[in-house]
Scaffold this motif. Structure first.
Motif, PDB file in Angstrom:
ATOM      1  N   ARG A 148     -12.779   2.225  -2.778  1.00 24.83           N
ATOM      2  CA  ARG A 148     -11.906   3.227  -3.392  1.00 24.83           C
ATOM      3  C   ARG A 148     -10.444   2.793  -3.467  1.00 24.83           C
ATOM      4  NH1 ARG A 148     -14.385   8.337  -2.921  1.00 24.83           N
ATOM      5  NH2 ARG A 148     -16.658   8.028  -2.963  1.00 24.83           N
ATOM      6  N   VAL A 149     -10.026   1.912  -2.573  1.00 27.82           N
ATOM      7  CA  VAL A 149      -8.608   1.537  -2.510  1.00 27.82           C
ATOM      8  C   VAL A 149      -8.367   0.180  -3.163  1.00 27.82           C
ATOM      9  CG1 VAL A 149      -6.614   1.161  -1.003  1.00 27.82           C
ATOM     10  CG2 VAL A 149      -8.344   2.870  -0.380  1.00 27.82           C
ATOM     11  N   THR A 188      -4.626   3.283   6.611  1.00 31.71           N
ATOM     12  CA  THR A 188      -3.479   3.591   5.753  1.00 31.71           C
ATOM     13  C   THR A 188      -3.906   3.725   4.297  1.00 31.71           C
ATOM     14  OG1 THR A 188      -1.956   2.418   7.227  1.00 31.71           O
ATOM     15  CG2 THR A 188      -1.219   2.799   4.974  1.00 31.71           C
ATOM     16  N   GLY A 189      -4.666   2.753   3.817  1.00 36.72           N
ATOM     17  CA  GLY A 189      -5.133   2.819   2.436  1.00 36.72           C
ATOM     18  C   GLY A 189      -6.024   4.020   2.187  1.00 36.72           C
ATOM     19  N   ASN A 190      -6.912   4.312   3.123  1.00 45.44           N
ATOM     20  CA  ASN A 190      -7.803   5.465   2.963  1.00 45.44           C
ATOM     21  C   ASN A 190      -7.024   6.775   2.963  1.00 45.44           C
ATOM     22  OD1 ASN A 190     -10.023   3.757   2.884  1.00 45.44           O
ATOM     23  ND2 ASN A 190     -10.425   3.930   5.077  1.00 45.44           N
ATOM     24  N   LEU A 231       0.829  -1.204   0.000  1.00 43.56           N
ATOM     25  CA  LEU A 231       0.000   0.000   0.000  1.00 43.56           C
ATOM     26  C   LEU A 231       0.866   1.258   0.000  1.00 43.56           C
ATOM     27  CD1 LEU A 231      -2.945  -0.643   2.507  1.00 43.56           C
ATOM     28  CD2 LEU A 231      -3.104  -0.330   0.044  1.00 43.56           C
ATOM     29  N   LEU A 232       1.864   1.275   0.869  1.00 47.91           N
ATOM     30  CA  LEU A 232       2.723   2.454   0.992  1.00 47.91           C
ATOM     31  C   LEU A 232       3.510   2.722  -0.285  1.00 47.91           C
ATOM     32  CD1 LEU A 232       4.167   2.034   4.605  1.00 47.91           C
ATOM     33  CD2 LEU A 232       2.331   3.554   3.854  1.00 47.91           C
ATOM     34  N   LEU A 289      -8.909  10.009   1.584  1.00 44.18           N
ATOM     35  CA  LEU A 289     -10.292   9.890   2.058  1.00 44.18           C
ATOM     36  C   LEU A 289     -10.312  10.337   3.520  1.00 44.18           C
ATOM     37  CD1 LEU A 289     -11.027   6.371   0.486  1.00 44.18           C
ATOM     38  CD2 LEU A 289     -11.349   8.631  -0.548  1.00 44.18           C
ATOM     39  N   TRP A 290     -10.183  11.636   3.719  1.00 41.57           N
ATOM     40  CA  TRP A 290      -9.867  12.169   5.040  1.00 41.57           C
ATOM     41  C   TRP A 290     -10.990  12.008   6.050  1.00 41.57           C
ATOM     42  CZ3 TRP A 290      -5.086  11.944   5.049  1.00 41.57           C
ATOM     43  CH2 TRP A 290      -4.293  12.412   3.999  1.00 41.57           C
TER      44      TRP A 290
END
Length: 279
Positions: A179-180, A248-250, A47-48, A255-256
């Motif tokens: 979304r992710v 983490t993905g959001n 993800l990172l 996607l705050w």
């Protein structure tokens, strides 16, 4: 002061006789948990780095949830007889899979291929989500409610809190899934209130499904040993790891609102769980 990561008892005593709820679980718990941590580290690093395991490593999503469910059940088996764990797991899988099939036929959600092969239209890891949510959510609820464990309605409070935690879990999962990772997508009309395209009725559904699952499984999840066992932080650790994965993905997708809500809500959960565990 009690240590934060206190191991579960390797034996308990009833009537002066040493008994092991599930002897194999004590040997398997650590290697299974380490395997999950390794898989978690790989998925989190991907993800990172901007990778997409859904596309590059199609097996990783299924393995991630398989190990999450396995370490959840192994941790549970350290405290309950293995037949209880087996029956509870079977009921969770059966109920969640049955409801998922009905929802897939009638609801506005469409599953993609990101979670792997489908059975009757439902990706095979979906029941694993519910295993992780139910086992660890109930474990966290028990920690929070520990100061009131001798009150009359303690069991009902644990059930209700577990259902609320399931809704909290889904509030972070939905934006992550749509979304992710693109596990599924919703066909929600614009005039229907939604949370990152998931209709609000979906969260009511999560509460209802969790309540139904607990209605069937709670008799098998009750520890009938009449002795005190050490506090188990394993469900809380797993709960926070899974939610941090979603967060983490959001965050990477900016996607705050989902990030802020998950951080605040899970911080409150963690504080009250640790407070209750140390009571």
């Amino acid at each position: 002061m009690k240590p934060l990561f206190k191991p579960a008892a390797t034996e308990v005593f009833a009537g002066g006789v040493a008994q092991l709820p599930s002897p194999w679980a004590h040997a398997a718990h650590k290697p299974v948990f380490i395997a999950f941590l390794v898989c978690f580290a790989i998925a989190w690093t991907a993800l990172l780095l901007g990778g997409s395991p859904s596309e590059d490593w199609p097996w990783l999503n299924g393995l991630f949830w398989l190990l999450a469910a396995t370490t959840s059940l192994t941790g549970l088996a350290r405290r309950l007889p293995e037949q209880n764990v087996f029956i509870a797991a079977t009921l969770i899988v059966a109920v969640s899979f049955g409801i998922a099939i009905m929802a897939e036929k009638t609801g506005p959600r469409t599953y993609t291929a990101a979670l792997g092969e489908k059975i009757l239209g439902v990706p095979w890891p979906i029941p694993l989500f519910w295993l992780a949510v139910t086992v660890n959510g109930r474990g966290v609820a028990r920690l929070i409610m520990r100061p009131w464990r001798k009150t009359t309605y303690y069991g009902f409070w644990v059930i209700g809190l577990t259902c609320l935690l399931a809704v909290l879990f889904d509030s972070g999962l939905e934006p992550f899934a749509t979304r992710v990772k693109h596990y599924w997508f919703w066909e929600t009309h614009g005039n229907i209130p939604s949370w990152y395209s998931a209709p609000w009725v979906n969260f009511l559904g999560w509460f209802a499904v969790a309540l139904g699952i607990l209605g069937f499984t709670t008799p098998w999840l009750i520890n009938k040993q009449p002795v005190k066992q050490p506090t188990d932080y394993h469900p809380l650790v797993l709960w926070l790891l899974l939610n941090s994965y979603f967060t983490t993905g959001n965050a990477l997708e900016q996607l705050w609102h989902a990030v802020a809500f998950s951080l605040v809500a899970n911080l409150i959960v963690a504080v009250y769980a640790v407070r209750g565990a140390r009571w």
